[in-house]
Design an enzyme around this catalytic site. Sequence first.
Site, PDB file in Angstrom:
ATOM      1  N   LYS A   1     -20.316  41.408   8.505  1.00 64.32           N
ATOM      2  CA  LYS A   1     -19.578  42.672   8.580  1.00 64.32           C
ATOM      3  C   LYS A   1     -19.067  43.103   7.216  1.00 64.32           C
ATOM      4  O   LYS A   1     -18.384  42.348   6.526  1.00 64.32           O
ATOM      5  CB  LYS A   1     -18.412  42.502   9.559  1.00 64.32           C
ATOM      6  CG  LYS A   1     -17.607  43.756   9.844  1.00 64.32           C
ATOM      7  CD  LYS A   1     -16.509  43.420  10.865  1.00 64.32           C
ATOM      8  CE  LYS A   1     -15.672  44.630  11.226  1.00 64.32           C
ATOM      9  NZ  LYS A   1     -14.605  44.245  12.199  1.00 64.32           N
TER      10      LYS A   1
ATOM     11  N   CYS B   1     -18.495  46.498  14.925  1.00 59.55           N
ATOM     12  CA  CYS B   1     -17.206  47.120  15.201  1.00 59.55           C
ATOM     13  C   CYS B   1     -16.817  48.229  14.213  1.00 59.55           C
ATOM     14  O   CYS B   1     -17.332  49.333  14.301  1.00 59.55           O
ATOM     15  CB  CYS B   1     -16.129  46.041  15.290  1.00 59.55           C
ATOM     16  SG  CYS B   1     -14.625  46.569  16.162  1.00 59.55           S
TER      17      CYS B   1
ATOM     18  N   GLU C   1     -18.463  41.353  19.476  1.00 63.12           N
ATOM     19  CA  GLU C   1     -17.684  40.731  18.410  1.00 63.12           C
ATOM     20  C   GLU C   1     -16.689  39.751  19.039  1.00 63.12           C
ATOM     21  O   GLU C   1     -16.079  40.033  20.066  1.00 63.12           O
ATOM     22  CB  GLU C   1     -16.923  41.821  17.660  1.00 63.12           C
ATOM     23  CG  GLU C   1     -16.074  41.335  16.502  1.00 63.12           C
ATOM     24  CD  GLU C   1     -15.319  42.472  15.830  1.00 63.12           C
ATOM     25  OE1 GLU C   1     -15.188  42.431  14.598  1.00 63.12           O
ATOM     26  OE2 GLU C   1     -14.874  43.396  16.539  1.00 63.12           O
TER      27      GLU C   1
END
Length: 290
Positions: free
Chosen positions: A121, A164, A46
Amino acid sequence: MSTSPNPVAAVCQVTATPDKESNFSACKQLLEEARQRGACMVFLPEGFDYIGSSREETLSMSEPLGGDIISRYTQLARKLDVWLSLGGFHERGHDWENDRRIYNSHVIINNKGDVLSVYRKSHLFDVELPEKGVSLKESAFTIPGASLVPPVQTPIGKVGLGVCYDLRFPELSLALQRHGADILTYPSAFTVVTGAAHWEVLLRARAIETQCFVLAAAQVGRHHETRSSYGHALAVDPWGEVVGDCGGEKPGMVLVEVNLDKVNRTRKNMPVQQHRRDSAFYHSLSQTCL
């Protein structure tokens, strides 16, 4: 050069800064080394493109998916004949001119330079831990993705995409496993505090419960005056064993053989998915008194 009969993946660790050109140069060097050492797919974390020092800087440096930075990586993938997982690209939103907001986008590029999949995301890191000095509000400038994307068939197996903070939501990993994922990937920029407490145990848990390989590229070290990352880019096998760790100090990579027979054996010997009850069962609680 690897002589493994199994495909080899490179899981990378970098220290991105607000300097996009320097970041590209560092990532390019890792990609070239990974390819030279026999990797057919390389995983970057990321924020591989940059980590800004303010909301304004982060937004100003963002690009559309068809912009310069992704174009440079598609050319690099083609030149090196390697697949890429670009684990968190600052992509300008579809209504950028009006709302100045971005997506945190995980981009898969094949060895021909084609963009095969983009996962945006879906769980945003809005967390205040005042006693630990952690304060981030990703939703202040990021749009949550609308959906998961199907696992991508790659030379190392079917890869299910997260980013993440998605790591903390087992529903996501189980959904990707049900749709055929052999490998889950969580490119990340974990804070030092949350990384030390939760990073390895979460990655191992996701591997154990899905019986997938888990590959997690990571940011490490100091990005600018107000932000640092934990590091420890990890590779975990379907039994939950850590088979590669980049450590917590500097950029680098681990090479991992992805043996899908290990996935199949683990699932056959402990058939967790066959033992799972239907979804209605997990949404019901018996009111019967004993």
